[in-house]
Design a protein around this motif. Structure first.
Motif, PDB file in Angstrom:
ATOM      1  N   ARG A 271       8.974 -12.565 -36.425  1.00 38.93           N
ATOM      2  CA  ARG A 271       7.870 -11.493 -36.660  1.00 38.93           C
ATOM      3  C   ARG A 271       8.108 -11.008 -38.420  1.00 38.93           C
ATOM      4  O   ARG A 271       7.158 -10.850 -39.066  1.00 38.93           O
ATOM      5  CB  ARG A 271       8.170 -10.090 -36.018  1.00 38.93           C
TER       6      ARG A 271
ATOM      7  N   ARG B 125       6.662 -13.906 -40.574  1.00 42.76           N
ATOM      8  CA  ARG B 125       5.161 -14.014 -40.567  1.00 42.76           C
ATOM      9  C   ARG B 125       4.460 -13.755 -41.971  1.00 42.76           C
ATOM     10  O   ARG B 125       3.472 -14.544 -42.152  1.00 42.76           O
ATOM     11  CB  ARG B 125       4.440 -12.996 -39.650  1.00 42.76           C
TER      12      ARG B 125
ATOM     13  N   LEU C 184       4.030 -19.113 -32.487  1.00 42.23           N
ATOM     14  CA  LEU C 184       4.423 -19.456 -33.815  1.00 42.23           C
ATOM     15  C   LEU C 184       5.834 -19.943 -33.597  1.00 42.23           C
ATOM     16  O   LEU C 184       6.346 -20.928 -34.563  1.00 42.23           O
ATOM     17  CB  LEU C 184       4.486 -18.122 -34.670  1.00 42.23           C
TER      18      LEU C 184
END
Lengths: 474, 349
Positions: free
Chosen positions: A185, A188, A55
């Motif tokens: 994170r 996301r 990512l």
């Protein structure tokens, strides 16, 4: 009926009310803990199939602006900004907002990051205090400092939003230390669901942890008892509370210390409210209100693994001021949006989350403290039966201990951040100990905050920072 | 016993039972901690055993069979997990060697891709995509129809990285499954498929029955792929469509692949009522236009929307009109700060 008998009946009635309150409150915590257990298990297992590195290196992560308001943060601002520069994220910009500090905040930032005056045009027009100057680092192209007149944290955040150029922004405290992967994170949910308008991460206590080059390198339990209690409190609030509420799609708070927002939506609702000390919760409530009124599909969510480390108060007076302020913020937010209470127009937010916060979190300290007093009174007057005494103890204390232990267990089965076995034992011990003094003190501070809210007290009060226990990194 | 006391007793017993459960949970947690510590130690031991073997394999000191002999029967899933992490750091011939090493263990994983548990399936698909995508391509492709959207997305991202147009078609056929995901992520996934996917993307862009968001994703992916052949089609989309996201994406596309003969619809959209479309149009105009467009770009700098003004000012620098920005600064006009900022962007910090 004599006055004494009438008084006795009132006392009995209030005692039943208090019992019902404790029972309801702890039952809600139990439900959120059970839901959180399932959600955490699912989430941690899902994480194993996620490639964070992928990512981070792909072009899929949207650019983010980190907005870090700083007011008299000379002790921590350089370290905290360094930690932001070390984040692992493909494309991000940092806007440190110096909110009219009277200490050396701006000078320290200028010296540490080689700042020079620069031009930058605002892209939104949220009303804020006057901007005095804009500075850009000569060495770090993604670091900007905006110097403005003092207007409070919400005003500083609004200034940052005005100068934000990216689709998402991250609101945080200047003294928060984000973990390196925290940003990717927390972003996301925006990748997985385009309807997401806000997402928050977990806040953990940094006191007595080792900080090296702006990063927490060794996690330790704090030395002071007051800070230890807060570690447990934060675990309970985030692992059981927010995780559970989120699993039920009822997130009503994203901590001001770390949250990511869709800029256009926040600008559309007018940014942060500057006349409340609970600007973080107020914004979330307003986002819910806005999206539901427009009938627009949206998602406001909590993510359990991105961590922001923050320094917690270590003195009774500082902690008291903080809790007073939090409760005042809660009161101001809930009263401002009281038309949402039990209003089906706002769906489960109006029918479940809002009533919970209104009756159990806002009015809770009032009932709880008076409950302790009337319980003692009933004992003295001999009006409390043995069964009542046992059940009061069970509902008010044993249930609470059980829930705290469950929160520690949730942490252990998911992220296990406290590495020592003794830390775990300490946390279990604290779950029992906090019921004798700390919890009552907390209720007192919250009650004080509730009355401050009614009186319309404004301002943040004095905030003390001791800075991080820093070890020099190479 | 009064009915009230009976209720109290019931409550007390319920909470006591709950407390006992929590204590059991806590003891279980302590046990878990001890077990996890042991597992971590076991992991460390295994990795310490395998790492030198792998390095020897990569340097040709050992053969694949030598390394496989060191992996116990019960250790194969751990070994695959270890290989997967190792393989992500390698490219080319070294990665191929690791895939050959992993091949003997992958059938177990292919079975796991059919497990009832979605996280387990997701993990299996991800590991297969790293260590054995070529032989297990069909298994991963089947996961595109997995009931879990998460598993389907992992499979799609894995297949997108392969240079196989048939997989690209399979992903595009199921694109509706991923509509909720962010546009950036979808664009990045599609463009990672490479130039082989451009015909399908062009079809999607031109399909008026398709939802505008999907067509916008296709336009952005074509822009990332620098598909020069789509210019005329994109200009045609600008003539016929009105949806904001689609127009903005098509303008971004045209800004990269367009030619001066596509300028007319771009100029027209610089006067759109929608500021998002105007901003994208000025961005495209800056890239495609010349000094004949300076006055239009200059007018954009005075636009009410700061986003349009920013794009117009950037467009001016791209169209070679820096002198206009210099004039703005010299005149101390309201947009002089913008001009100063945009000119500073072009200089090294």
């Amino acid at each position: 009926m004599t006055v004494y008998q009438f008084g006795g009946l009132v006392l009995d009635g209030f005692n039943i009310l208090v019992l019902a309150y404790f029972l309801l409150l702890n039952s809600v915590y139990l439900i959120t803990s059970i839901v959180a257990f399932k959600a955490l298990r699912r989430y941690t297992r899902q994480l194993k199939s996620l490639d964070i590195q992928d990512l981070m290196t792909s072009a899929s992560a949207p650019p983010v602006t980190l907005i870090a308001p700083a007011y008299n943060e000379a002790a921590t601002c350089v370290e905290a900004t360094k930690s932001l520069l070390l984040l692992k994220y493909p494309e991000y910009e940092i806007l440190v907002i110096n909110d009219g500090s009277s200490d050396e905040t701006l000078a320290r930032l200028t010296e540490a990051f080689d700042l020079q005056p620069a031009a930058r045009v605002p892209t939104a027009t949220l009303a804020t205090a006057t901007v005095r100057g804009i500075y850009h680092s000569r060495r770090l192209p993604n670091l900007w400092v905006i110097d403005k007149e003092n207007g409070g944290k919400a005003d500083a955040l609004n200034t940052g939003i005005n100068y934000c150029r990216t689709p998402l922004f991250c609101a945080m405290d200047a003294d928060s230390l984000l973990e390196r992967e925290a940003l990717i994170r927390v972003v996301r949910p925006f990748l997985e669901d385009a309807r997401t308008v806000a997402a928050g991460g977990i806040i953990r206590i940094v006191n007595d942890c080792v900080v090296k080059a702006g990063m927490v390198t060794e996690i330790r339990m704090p030395h002071r008892l007051l800070a230890k209690f807060q570690v447990l409190e934060y675990l309970r609030a985030f692992m059981s509370g927010r995780m559970g509420w989120d699993a039920l799609d009822l997130t009503l708070i994203i901590s001001g210390a770390f949250g990511v927002f869709r800029r256009t939506t926040v600008v559309a609702v007018g940014g942060y409210s500057t006349d409340t000390v609970g600007e973080d919760m107020e914004l979330i409530v307003r986002l819910h209100r806005h999206c539901r009124r427009l009938g627009r599909p949206y998602r406001i969510t909590y993510v359990a693994d991105p961590v922001a480390w923050t320094e917690c108060p270590e003195t009774v007076s500082a902690l008291g001021r903080q809790r007073d302020r939090w409760q005042r913020g809660l009161y101001e937010t809930l009263m401002r949006h009281r038309d949402m209470l039990l209003n089906p127009r706002y769906g489960r937010i109006g029918m479940v989350a809002f009533p919970y916060f209104f009756f159990l979190e806002m009015l809770g300290p009032l009932i709880e403290l008076f409950g302790y007093i009337t319980f003692a009174l009933a004992l003295i007057l001999g009006r409390a039966s043995g069964a009542y005494v046992v059940v009061f103890f069970m509902v008010a204390f044993v249930f609470g201990v059980a829930l705290s232990i469950a929160a520690v267990a949730l942490e252990e089965i998911s992220f296990r951040r406290y590495p020592r076995f003794t830390d775990l034992l300490q946390l279990f011990g604290l779950a029992v100990l906090e019921n004798f003094g700390y919890r009552q003190l907390n209720s007192y501070w919250r009650l004080r905050g509730f009355f401050s809210g009614i009186r319309g007290v404004k301002g943040w009060g004095k905030i003390e920072r001791k800075g991080f226990a820093v070890e020099t990194g190479s | 016993m009064t009915s009230q006391n009976r209720i109290f007793l019931f409550l007390a017993i319920t909470i006591a039972i709950l407390f006992v459960f929590v204590i059991i949970f806590a003891v279980f947690t302590l046990y878990l901690r001890l077990r996890n510590m042991r597992t971590a130690e076991r992991w460390q031991r295994m990795e310490a055993k395998w790492e030198p073997q792998i390095l020897d394999l990569l340097t040709g000191v050992q053969s694949i069979e030598d390394v496989q002999k060191r992996v116990g029967k019960q250790e194969s899933l751990y070994f695959l997990d270890f290989l997967q992490r190792f393989a992500q750091r390698l490219r080319g011939a070294e990665a191929t060697v690791l895939k050959q090493l992993a091949a003997a263990y992958l059938p177990v994983l292919a079975e796991r891709a059919k497990d009832a548990d979605p996280p387990r399936r997701a993990r299996a698909i991800r590991t297969l995509s790293i260590l054995g995508l070529e032989p297990y391509g069909e298994t991963v492709r089947a996961a595109l129809d997995d009931p879990s959207p998460w598993v389907a997305m992992i499979a799609a991202r894995a297949l997108a990285g392969m240079d196989h147009p048939e997989y690209a078609e399979a992903i595009l056929d199921r694109f509706h499954r991923f509509e909720d995901w962010s546009q950036n992520l979808l664009v990045s996934m599609l463009s990672s498929m490479g130039p082989g996917v451009t015909p399908a993307l062009r079809r999607t862009l031109g399909d008026r029955d398709e939802v505008p968001r999907v067509r916008a994703v296709a336009a952005d992916a074509l822009r990332d792929l620098n598909d020069l052949a789509v210019g005329d089609q994109a200009a045609g989309v600008l003539e016929t469509e009105t949806e904001r996201d689609l127009l903005a994406a098509t303008l971004r596309l045209l800004g990269v692949v367009g030619r001066p003969d596509h300028l007319e619809p771009v100029r027209r959209l610089c006067r759109s009522d929608d500021f998002v479309v105007r901003a994208s149009a000025f961005g495209a105009l800056g890239r495609l236009g010349g000094n004949e467009d300076w006055s239009l770009l200059r007018s954009g700098i005075d636009d009410d929307s700061p986003w349009v003004a920013l794009q117009a000012a950037r467009g001016l620098t791209e169209a070679g009109g820096e002198e206009i920005l210099e004039e703005l600064i010299a005149a101390g006009r309201s947009r002089s700060i913008l001009a100063r900022e945009i000119l500073a962007e072009g200089r090294p910090v």
